[in-house]
Every structure is written in C-alpha cells, then in structure tokens.
Design an enzyme around this catalytic site. Structure first.
Site, PDB file in Angstrom:
ATOM      1  N   HIS A 218      26.098  53.721  75.550  1.00  0.00           N
ATOM      2  CA  HIS A 218      27.254  53.369  74.729  1.00  0.00           C
ATOM      3  C   HIS A 218      26.911  53.289  73.241  1.00  0.00           C
ATOM      4  O   HIS A 218      27.651  53.786  72.392  1.00  0.00           O
ATOM      5  CB  HIS A 218      27.819  52.029  75.208  1.00  0.00           C
TER       6      HIS A 218
ATOM      7  N   HIS B 266      38.602  52.847  76.654  1.00  0.00           N
ATOM      8  CA  HIS B 266      38.386  51.579  77.349  1.00  0.00           C
ATOM      9  C   HIS B 266      38.664  51.802  78.829  1.00  0.00           C
ATOM     10  O   HIS B 266      39.472  51.103  79.437  1.00  0.00           O
ATOM     11  CB  HIS B 266      39.253  50.464  76.753  1.00  0.00           C
ATOM     12  N   ASN B 267      37.979  52.798  79.370  1.00  0.00           N
ATOM     13  CA  ASN B 267      38.291  53.279  80.714  1.00  0.00           C
ATOM     14  C   ASN B 267      37.922  52.285  81.802  1.00  0.00           C
ATOM     15  O   ASN B 267      38.750  51.899  82.622  1.00  0.00           O
ATOM     16  CB  ASN B 267      37.539  54.585  80.981  1.00  0.00           C
TER      17      ASN B 267
ATOM     18  N   ARG C  50      40.238  47.235  65.008  1.00  0.00           N
ATOM     19  CA  ARG C  50      39.198  46.606  64.176  1.00  0.00           C
ATOM     20  C   ARG C  50      38.317  47.653  63.507  1.00  0.00           C
ATOM     21  O   ARG C  50      37.922  47.499  62.359  1.00  0.00           O
ATOM     22  CB  ARG C  50      38.361  45.630  65.003  1.00  0.00           C
TER      23      ARG C  50
ATOM     24  N   SER D 248      32.954  38.983  73.243  1.00  0.00           N
ATOM     25  CA  SER D 248      34.202  38.305  72.872  1.00  0.00           C
ATOM     26  C   SER D 248      34.899  39.130  71.805  1.00  0.00           C
ATOM     27  O   SER D 248      34.253  39.717  70.944  1.00  0.00           O
ATOM     28  CB  SER D 248      33.916  36.904  72.333  1.00  0.00           C
TER      29      SER D 248
ATOM     30  N   SER E   3      32.519  58.705  76.347  1.00  0.00           N
ATOM     31  CA  SER E   3      32.556  57.848  77.529  1.00  0.00           C
ATOM     32  C   SER E   3      32.044  58.652  78.718  1.00  0.00           C
ATOM     33  O   SER E   3      32.702  59.597  79.152  1.00  0.00           O
ATOM     34  CB  SER E   3      33.996  57.383  77.775  1.00  0.00           C
TER      35      SER E   3
HETATM   36  N1  ADP Z   1      32.488  62.468  70.105  1.00  0.00           N
HETATM   37  C1  ADP Z   1      32.208  62.117  68.869  1.00  0.00           C
HETATM   38  N2  ADP Z   1      32.483  62.926  67.874  1.00  0.00           N
HETATM   39  C2  ADP Z   1      32.243  62.556  66.620  1.00  0.00           C
HETATM   40  N3  ADP Z   1      31.728  61.390  66.261  1.00  0.00           N
HETATM   41  C3  ADP Z   1      31.431  60.544  67.203  1.00  0.00           C
HETATM   42  C4  ADP Z   1      31.647  60.863  68.545  1.00  0.00           C
HETATM   43  N4  ADP Z   1      31.307  59.846  69.277  1.00  0.00           N
HETATM   44  C5  ADP Z   1      30.876  58.904  68.417  1.00  0.00           C
HETATM   45  N5  ADP Z   1      30.957  59.328  67.165  1.00  0.00           N
HETATM   46  C6  ADP Z   1      30.644  58.558  65.966  1.00  0.00           C
HETATM   47  O1  ADP Z   1      29.483  57.781  66.180  1.00  0.00           O
HETATM   48  C7  ADP Z   1      29.596  56.517  65.521  1.00  0.00           C
HETATM   49  C8  ADP Z   1      29.330  55.379  66.466  1.00  0.00           C
HETATM   50  O2  ADP Z   1      30.367  55.313  67.383  1.00  0.00           O
HETATM   51  P1  ADP Z   1      30.706  53.989  68.151  1.00  0.00           P
HETATM   52  O3  ADP Z   1      29.465  53.376  68.646  1.00  0.00           O
HETATM   53  O4  ADP Z   1      31.734  54.332  69.163  1.00  0.00           O
HETATM   54  O5  ADP Z   1      31.366  53.098  67.036  1.00  0.00           O
HETATM   55  P2  ADP Z   1      31.713  51.561  67.186  1.00  0.00           P
HETATM   56  O6  ADP Z   1      30.457  50.845  66.882  1.00  0.00           O
HETATM   57  O7  ADP Z   1      32.732  51.346  66.144  1.00  0.00           O
HETATM   58  O8  ADP Z   1      32.194  51.364  68.581  1.00  0.00           O
HETATM   59  C9  ADP Z   1      30.988  56.463  64.951  1.00  0.00           C
HETATM   60  O9  ADP Z   1      30.903  56.792  63.594  1.00  0.00           O
HETATM   61  C10 ADP Z   1      31.716  57.527  65.683  1.00  0.00           C
HETATM   62  O10 ADP Z   1      32.760  58.021  64.907  1.00  0.00           O
END
Ligand code: ADP
Ligand code: MG
Lengths: 748, 220, 80, 80
Positions: free
Chosen positions: A62, A108-109, A129, A326, A548
């Site tokens: 993740h 959020h599957n 957020r 949280s 995901s």
């Molecule tokens: N499939 C994707 N295509 C482009 N950018 C991605 C992809 N998956 C994740 N990112 C980028 O990687 C970074 C980290 O993503 P993520 O961990 O989901 O963010 P957050 O911490 O807000 O949950 C973000 O800048 C997101 O936009």
C-alpha cells in the site's frame, strides 16, 4: 548509512523493554527474510516491535507500491499545465487565472466489503483530505463502483451500504457528488471496488506540500483523537503485548464527516495565513506514513512525543498509536512563532489539536513515550530501501477477433433493445445518485442528473468550469489489457470532449488481483502500457493515482479495472454541451466510422450470453482527429446535443440521448453491414451529435475536408424510438425499463 | 438592505445562501458565526442555511438550535425580524420553537436529492407575493430528514391560518399533508425543506427561487 | 455515575424506521414480528455523587436538548 | 410478547454522535457530563408464547439485520 547505525547503537540502551522479534512476528508483518536483513543492516541491531511495525507499513504494498512502482514510472507525468504530478498527496494542474485544480482518485475496496457504509464513507473522507491537504477547497466528488452480479446474495446489501456511505459522508461535508459509474459483474462477487475521486480548487500560488523543512520547527497534530482503529494487519502482534480483552482489539474505522468539515474549514483558514511550512493528512498507516513522508521529503528528522498525541482510549501503546488508522487527522509543520495563531484557529473550530513534536537535523524518526525512546530509526531507508520488485509477468493471450457475420443477429430488435437498455450496466443509476447531493456549493452545471458524459462544475464566481469523468471498461481490459488500457484513457478524453472541455490530465486507480501471479502482473503491465500510450498520444498526463492489488478471493481475481478520472476545462460556459439538447427536427450525425465491432460487447454479453472476443481496437490518431472536430463544433455552436458512442453501440447511445432530451428519435438502417453490427457495434472514436437542419451540410462537408468520417444516421422528433423496419418502441416504455431496473433490484 | 447568513459548524449551504442573497440584493450578506451572541446591527433579513449543522447528530438541527446566536434570533423574530430557514435551517427553526412541528426521517429512509415540483399554497405571504398568479415552482430538494410532522390540531390550524406556504406535488418524503414550507402566525418567520437558494441561476438549479427572495426583500 | 436515557417516539407519531424494520424482518421470514419501534438510548458519564440531583439535571437536559418533546418521550435511569 | 433490543457501538469504535452530544450538553452549561454514547433501542411486538424460542429468534434477527456486528454489540430482553 554506517554513521546512522552507530548512532542507533548508542541509543539502543534507552529503548523500551521489548518483546522478542520472532520469525512469526516478522512474517505476520508481511516482511520477507531479505527485507528483514535490510532492516538489521540499516539499524545495526534488531528492531523493537514499534520499529518493526513502522518498517512493515512503510514497505507494505500500500505505501511502497513495491509491485507496481517500476511500471508506474513509465507514465507521462509532465505537461504544460502540470504543476505537480504524482508524488504528492494529489496532482495539481493549472487552469489559468491563477486557479489550480487539485485532484486524485483512491480505492477503499476491502473496507467497503467488510463494512460497506463505513468503508465507503471513510474512502470519501480520505480522498478529500488528500485534496484539501494541498490547499484546495474540495468542489466535487465522483465515485466508480463495481459490484458482483445483481442476483448474488450480498450484492444488494453492499450496494445500499456503499451508496449510503458515500452520500452520508459527502452530503454532510457539503461537497457535491456529481458523477461516477457503476458496473455489476460476477467477477466482483467476492471483491467489490469502491473508488472515490475528489476535485478541489486552489490558488495556484498557494499550493501546500508535504516536505518538512527546517530544524526545531513545531509539529502539530489536529483533527480527531487517535483510537485503535484499523491497526494494520499485524493484529496478533499487537495482541501479544496487551491482554487479549475485547476492547483492545483493533476496530473498523468509522467516519466522522462532521469533524472532516470542520477540519477543511480550519485548514483552509490557517492556509490563508503564512503559518504552515508543510502539511500532510494521516491516511493509511496514519502517524507513521505522514511523519516519515514529511521527514523524508524534507530531508530532516522528526522527533515525536507520543504522550502528547490526543488519544481516544486509555493505555494505547506506541505501536498502536503509530499504526492507527483513525480518520480525520492531519499533521503539519508550523512556523515557529505561529503556534498560537494555529491553536486559536483549530480551537475555534473545536478540533483536537496538540503540538506533538519537532523537526530535527538527525535524519531520524525518534519517538518518545513515557520518558523512554521507543523508536529510533533513520528515515532514509524507510523510503529509499523500500522494495521495488520486478515481479514476473506473462502477457495476456489475445482473444480471437470476432466477425459480425459469425455472430447471431437478433431476430427481434425490439426485444434486444429493451433488454439492453435495462441491463445492469446500462440501466439508469438514479437510485444511486438521488442519494447524493449534487448541487451544494451552487456551481454544479451538469451532473449525473442529465446522464451526461462528464459532470460540469463551475469555478466559483467565474464563467469557466471544470469537466470531470471517470471511466474504465473492465470487459475490454480483461480481454486485452493493452487495448483496454488505451480505451479507458480514450473514453475519459472523449467524455470530456463531449461536454466541450479541453481534456487536461488524469488520475487513476489501478484495481487488480494478486500481483504474485504472473498472469495478473501481465494484466497490470498491459493496462499501464496501454494507458500510457493513450496519455502520450493525447498529451494528457497522469498527475496522481493509486494502486489496489490483491483484489481476489479463493484464487478468483477481479477483472482488471484501471479506473481513470479525467479532468478538463471549459474555458467559457457560453460554449458547452450535454446530451439533453436534441430538438424536434434535428438531424443525427455520427462522427467516426462504424465497422460493427461486436467482440467483448454488451450485445454479446447481454443478448447472447457470451463474453468472448477481442475488444474494439483504439486508434488514438483517429480519436484525436474526431474529438478535436467535435469540440470545435460545440464551440461553434453547431450542435444541440452530443453523446459519446460506447457501451451498447449506436442504438443505446441514441436512446440515451432521446431519454435525456425527452424526445423520440429515428435511426436509419445500415447499407454496408448487418443490423446488429450497426446498432450494437462498439467501435471507438465515435460521437453522436444532434444538429439543426441548416448545420447538416456544413458539419458533413467540413468533416470530409478533414478526412473525418461523418454520416447522417437519423432524425429527432415524435415520441417513439425507431429504426427503419427494425424496431419501434415508445420512449415512455423505454424510460420505464431504463429507470425501473435498479429500484426493482433494490426493493426485491 | 442588510442580510445575514448564520454559519453553524458544518452548515454547508451557507455559501449557497450567500450566493443567492448577493445575486439578488447586489450586496454580500454578513456571515455570522454561531457563537456570536447577537446579530450585527441593522440586519433586515436572516437566513438559516441548509447543511448538516453538528453533523445532524442527535437530531437534525437540535444542537444548532441551542446556540447563542439562535437565542438572539428568537428574540428578534419575536419583534418582527424576517427570518427564513431552508432545509437544515427549517429543522433548526422547528427545534428552536420558532415554527411548529418537527422534521423526521424521510419515509423512504433514504437521502433524496432531486428537482421537486411545489404548489404555492399561500400566494399572499411575505415570501411568495412576487409569484403573482403562478401556481407551481421547481426547487431542488436534498435532505434525509424532511418528513414534516405535527399533530392534527396543529396541522388544521396551519391550514386554516394560511400558514402552509408550499406543498409538494408528488410527496418525496412522507410529509404530513404534503407540507413543504410553513410560516409563523405573524408571517415573518418562514421555513421550508426545498432549496430556493439553489434556484437563482439558470445554469445551476433554475430561476424559480428568485421571486421568493424578491418577495421577502420587497417587504422590508 | 451513569445516566441511561431512553428516547422513543410518542404514541401516534408515525415511525418510518420502525415500520421498515418490521417489514425487513417479515421479508426475511420472521413472521412472528407484528410491529417494531425504534428509539434512541443515550448513556451519559456524569461526575458527582448525588443521584437525586443528577436525575433532576438529566431531566432538564432531556427537555432542553436530548429529546424533542413535540414527537418524543423519554425515560431516565441513574446508575453507579 | 415484546423484545427489547439495545444496540450500541462496540467498545473502542468511534462514536461521533456521542461526542457531539457531550459537547452540546457542556455548551449548555451541563459541565458534569464527561462523556456520552448513543445507541439504538428497538422494540418488537412478537406473537407466540415461548420465551426461549423467541430469544433465539431475536438473536438471529439481530445478527442478520438489526445490528451491524462488525461495529455494534447488542443485548436482548424478552418481556410479556
Ligand atoms: N496508479 C498511479 N498512477 C500515478 N500515480 C500514482 C499511482 N498510484 C499512486 N500514485 C502516486 O503515488 C503517490 C503515493 O500515493 P498514495 O500512497 O496512494 O498517497 P496517499 O499517501 O495520499 O494515500 C501519490 O502521489 C499518488 O498520486
Ligand atoms: Mg495523502
């Protein structure tokens, strides 16, 4: 590295008494032996449980994108209008006049399958957020949903819970939910998909980033208190150093949209001052990932005093606090001297707020708890040494290209059309979107209500608007990930074009099965490559997204579902269109050629119960040519209505236009191909437009001059939907079929 | 003419209300925080906006109705101040006792957002005068708790005194006698579940709401 | 101390949630369910020792905020 | 017979409603209120005589429909 390991040895003595890190505990934390070795090396000693937990979440799929990172790296991520591409909380694009649009989509599957209402609600909260963290006021929400087959015993409960949760959160916060998509397929029986997208508006010069800067700057925690919500996987480990009482178990995250609304207002108010150095929401792995990301991006260290963390429950351990998920919490680095200003604003909005730490020059994440140092690790390896796997993959074998002549032609078009218009993927989703407030904020120009291709949301106080859409056709991606990947990007581009917008950029949410299986990895790689090719052809970069994986049950993976969220700009609201405006006496013109592609089509699936065949190929050059022409027609006010011709082919497209415009239509039979290929073929790069008589010749002759295929396919008027001798059904009957399917399902 | 919009924590149609008032009066309304103990001076018309004050926790509008500013509004409404509550604002007005009855969970139990046809059942009220001979309007609705309840005696009284100002055509929420909006006996306090403030712009929710604002503003 | 407050709709006030529950249960085959009503239960943690005083206070909380007496009844129980 | 079912959030699950209620009461000057939790109470009218059987039935109703056992606990009381 050597330097930091010696430092940690020195501090080792001060570490809290720790539980023994056994191979089982390491495994429960999802860390491989090799990964654990790296931890030992970087620390120069054994980690304690807190440190292990932190490495584990930072190196999880993740947070680290370990299976997908190297492939995501191929995406086009830059462009003239890109202010911030992937790598921050959300992507940022320039829409002129000092306005920036900030947007992202996220999944959020799994939580939504376990607890549909709260899972979906917290998904909406989380994505909002990510957007207001960067200084944007959220102005629109979208949702892309995939459920199992309608008859499946769980489907109805999941649909009603997910929809209520999305509405419950978005409606309360007061951000309009303006569109989305919903599919039903047995491939999602055990793994539904809930993807939410948020679009926000910021001042281009006031975008906020997450890199902590400076030394000695105070770190503020604001929002809700921390509880034992959704503590990541490692339940067993956390139970071991607590007594096993019921009330210490991690619990499902519950969303509190009221607090989110206060958090938005408070953050935006504080952002209007110059008090914030860096800001980051606490998403997955809350305090851990937010503090590590801020420290890593800024190249600084962070020391937190966990006793100061606002806590909802008694006796929370450092492990629990660091891994708690949280909701409705933010972390920020405040300029020294501005502490009081920040406190006053947060207290005005009745939020929990505390100064919990400080930036340092050590490059280390140091945690204190009850007078002891309970974690002391170098920040850099948490990010730099995160696994970046090159998982083996096999290319998805191609499906046969089906010839329309080899596919049974329906002998009863009336029946076929009625079945298609009321089939799960095409039937009206009114039951869903009537539960969403689509109008709050006074700027929704078009939304789900019109059945349009893209939602239109005005930039407050101006005469321009953003167009927003989400699309993917999983059946195409399953049959051919590469073409399907191209298609989902192309469809968003087409949908934005249909309302008269200039497409600018996309976000995506890549939903796939288990990447440890080479076939699944092949789907992921195929889709990414296809998407990327389309992005490059359209100069339509990816600015944010989310992955995901492991969406599978008992070895049964979901169809590959790379949901794409596209955003475009309508520079002047004097020129936009929808599918609502077809008028009596109009001529229907189809832009783009119809060869009659029936492989992987809705016709094949719904009428013949077949799900085989290669999907329609996407000719990106043609897409651009045809789309640019349609956009030009819209801006020259040549069209009364426009609709992208996709799922279900010409017949379904025309009926949707008729329903939205509340007027009958007549379609002509084809001369060059058979009826089913003509009416139901899903060839790409096509648009159905409704034009007034005096525009017919100019539209067609200009198209010919540009080498664009344009043909008259029918006319508008009356209260029937008909095709030369082929079918003849009253609009009211079609409307009823179209509208009744979902309510009937939900009430059954 | 001075107008005000009250902002409660998680009011979210405060912007919609301000947009409408500014569009019609040409002057931005005062945005008044719920902790204030009195309205700014010389306010002629107050709007309690829609939204989810306090998250609709406990009961819609219940906690907001006990806020300091509402105390002041109740007092001034008693002296004739013009007050309107839309959606959550209507719920707050009933909770504060300025209007009779209560708003319960929609009969269908679901949140419902749609353009809604309404009949104007009192054409001479201070909030509907401008509609002239017009019988029907369309305002957007967007609520979960819009099911109007009052006992029969109250309902009979409301009808008899002409205090039912709007009724639904095609009841979306189970409201008693299709009631969509009511006013107090003196006619200066008005509440309705639908959103006239979201119907002041042809591009957005239509323009049927404009005359409602013109009506009340014209009587001040 | 704890106060347990039960809040229910007054007789005669239509209860859409209760009705939906009864119907939902019937649909699941629980045909013995003839009717259902849904109410709220609010539990307060109170400081102080004096139960009589607490009850008085909680009653006033109910009247002022916790219950809407136009449609709801309430009952109070004070526990240690 | 009657079944009285109390449904509340499991310990540790965030209760935003409860929190808002406690704050609302504090704002009204009830400073003795330290915390609040909100739950549901459902009353069913049942036909039949057999209390043991009824309790079994109601338990299954709770698990299948009335309570969301992922986040909620319930308790059942059968009365005449
Ligand atoms: N499939 C994707 N295509 C482009 N950018 C991605 C992809 N998956 C994740 N990112 C980028 O990687 C970074 C980290 O993503 P993520 O961990 O989901 O963010 P957050 O911490 O807000 O949950 C973000 O800048 C997101 O936009
Ligand atoms: Mg984030």
């Amino acid at each position: 590295m050597a330097k930091s390991s010696s430092k940690s040895k020195a501090s080792q003595k001060k570490l809290a008494p720790k539980m023994k890190i056994t191979p089982e505990i390491i495994k429960e934390h999802g860390l491989s032996k090799d990964e654990y070795k790296i931890i030992l090396d970087r620390l120069g000693r054994e980690p304690n449980i807190n440190e292990l937990g932190i490495f584990s979440v930072m190196w999880s799929e993740h947070c680290s994108y370990k299976s997908s990172r190297r492939h995501l790296g191929k995406f086009l991520v830059t462009g003239e209008k890109v202010i911030q591409g992937p790598g921050e909380n959300a992507g940022v694009i320039d829409i002129g006049d000092n306005d920036a649009i900030i947007f992202k989509m996220e999944s959020h599957n799994h939580p939504s399958y376990i607890e549909p209402y709260q899972g979906a609600a917290t998904g909406v909260g989380g994505i909002m957020r990510d957007v207001f963290t960067m200084g944007a006021r959220p102005i629109a929400l979208m949702n892309a949903l995939r459920f199992g087959e309608p008859e499946h015993p769980k489907t109805r409960t999941l649909v009603s819970g997910v929809v209520a949760g999305i509405g419950g959160y978005g409606n309360c916060v007061g951000v309009p939910t303006v569109g989305g998509e919903t599919n039903f397929h047995k491939g999602y029986n055990g793994n539904i998909l809930v993807n939410a997208m948020c679009v926000g508006l910021a001042d281009k010069n006031k975008v906020f980033y997450s890199a902590a800067k400076g030394v000695g700057n105070p770190i503020f925690y604001v929002g809700s208190k921390t509880g034992r919500d959704g503590i990541h996987g490692a339940t067993m480990a956390s139970a071991e150093f607590d007594d096993d009482s019921e009330d210490k178990r991690p619990t499902v995250q519950v969303g509190d949209p009221f607090t989110e609304k206060l958090l938005i207002e408070a953050c935006l108010e504080l952002m209007d001052t110059d008090a914030i150095i860096a800001i980051q929401d606490m998403g997955a792995a809350g305090l851990t990932s937010s503090s590590v990301e801020m420290a890593d991006k800024g190249g600084v260290g962070i020391t937190l005093n966990l006793d100061k963390v606002p806590q909802r429950e008694t006796d929370m351990t450092p492990y629990e606090m660091m891994l708690s998920e949280s909701q409705e919490r933010m972390l920020m680095v405040i300029k020294p001297g501005k502490e009081k200003l920040a406190l006053d604003i947060f207290q005005k909005w009745e939020l929990d707020v505390a100064e919990i730490g400080v930036t340092t020059d050590t490059g280390r994440l140091t945690l204190k708890h009850k007078g002891k140092i309970v974690c002391d690790i170098p920040v850099a390896p948490l990010a730099d040494d995160a696994p970046n796997l090159d998982r083996p993959f096999v290319k998805t074998p191609p499906q046969d290209v089906l010839n329309a002549e080899d596919i049974i032609e329906t002998q009863d078009y009336n029946d076929a059309i009625k079945r298609m218009i009321s089939c799960p993927d095409i039937a009206s989703k009114r039951w869903i979107w009537e539960q969403y407030d689509r109008h709050v904020m006074s700027d929704t120009i078009d939304s789900s209500q019109s059945g349009g291709d893209a939602a239109i949301v005005r930039i407050h106080g101006s005469n321009k608007a953003v167009a927003i859409t989400t699309d993917v056709t999983p059946r195409y991606c399953l049959a051919d990930p590469y073409e399907g990947g191209k298609q989902c990007v192309a469809e968003t581009w087409r949908n934005l074009t249909c309302v008269g917008a200039d497409p600018i950029a996309i976000t995506d949410c890549l939903n796939f099965g288990n990447p440890e299986r080479p076939e699944i990895m092949g789907q992921l790689v195929g889709c990414i490559d296809g998407m990327n090719e389309a992005c490059r052809a359209f100069d339509y970069p990816v600015v944010s997204g989310n992955v995901s994986l492991y969406n599978e049950t008992n070895g049964q993976a979901i169809p590959p579902t790379p949901a794409v969220g596209g955003v475009g700009l309508i520079p002047d609201l004097a020129y936009f269109s929808s599918l609502e405006g077809a008028k009596k006496g109009d001529t229907l013109i189809l832009i783009g050629e119809t060869k009659g592609w029936l492989g992987a089509s809705i016709y094949l699936r719904e009428i013949l119960r077949r799900e085989d065949g290669a999907p329609p190929p996407v000719n990106l050059g043609l897409e651009k040519l045809n789309g640019n022409y349609v956009r030009r027609l819209i801006r020259n006010r040549r069209v009364n209505a426009v609709h992208d011709c996709s799922d279900g082919g010409l017949a379904v497209t025309a009926i949707e236009m008729a329903l939205a415009s509340n007027i009958g239509i007549h379609l002509k039979n084809p001369t060059h191909i058979s009826g089913h290929a003509w009416y139901f073929g899903e060839d790409q790069a096509r648009y159905l437009i409704s034009v007034e008589p005096n525009s017919v010749n100019p539209v067609i002759s200009t198209a010919q001059g540009l080498n664009i295929h344009a043909e008259i396919v029918g006319s508008v008027g009356g209260d029937m939907v008909s095709g030369d001798n082929a079918f003849d059904i009253s609009l009211s009957q079609l409307r009823k079929l179209h509208e009744d399917w979902l309510p009937n399902l939900m009430n059954s | 003419m001075r107008t005000a919009v009250i902002v409660f924590p998680a009011s979210n149609c405060d912007r919609d209300a301000a947009f409408a008032l500014e569009k019609i009066t040409g002057i931005a309304p005062e945005m008044v925080w719920h902790r204030e103990t009195s309205l700014p001076k010389n306010i002629d018309f107050v709007v309690l906006p829609g939204g989810f004050s306090y998250g609709d926790y406990l009961r819609s509008g219940a906690i907001a109705a006990r806020s300091p500013i509402v105390k002041d509004i109740v007092e001034k409404a008693g002296k004739g101040l013009a007050v309107a509550g839309f959606c959550n604002g209507f719920q707050i007005l009933t909770e504060a006792g300025l209007l009779p009855g209560a708003l319960m969970r929609n009969k269908g139990l679901k949140y419902v957002c749609r353009p809604q046809k309404l009949r104007i059942t009192n054409k001479t009220s201070r909030f509907t005068k401008q509609y002239g001979a017009r019988e029907e309007v369309i305002f957007p609705i967007a609520h979960h708790d819009g099911n109007y309840f009052a006992d029969d005696t109250t309902l009979n009284m409301l009808e008899k005194e002409g205090r039912v100002v709007f009724k639904y055509t095609g009841n979306p929420n189970g409201s008693a006698r299709d009631i969509a909006g009511i006013c107090n006996r003196e006619g200066n306090v008005f509440g309705m579940m639908p959103h006239p403030e979201r119907a002041v712009d042809a591009l957005h929710g239509g323009t049927d709401g404009i005359d409602l604002f013109k009506s009340i503003l014209g009587t001040l | 101390m704890k106060a347990i407050i039960k809040i229910g709709l007054k007789p005669g006030v239509l209860d859409p949630q209760g009705r939906a529950i009864a119907r939902g249960l019937n649909d699941l085959g629980y045909n013995d369910v003839k009717d259902a009503r849904q109410g709220k239960i609010i539990e307060l943690d109170l400081v102080g020792e004096d139960k009589v005083e607490a009850e008085k206070q909680v009653k006033s909380m109910c009247e002022k905020l916790l219950a809407n007496t136009v449609i709801e009844n309430f009952s109070i129980q004070i526990e240690d």
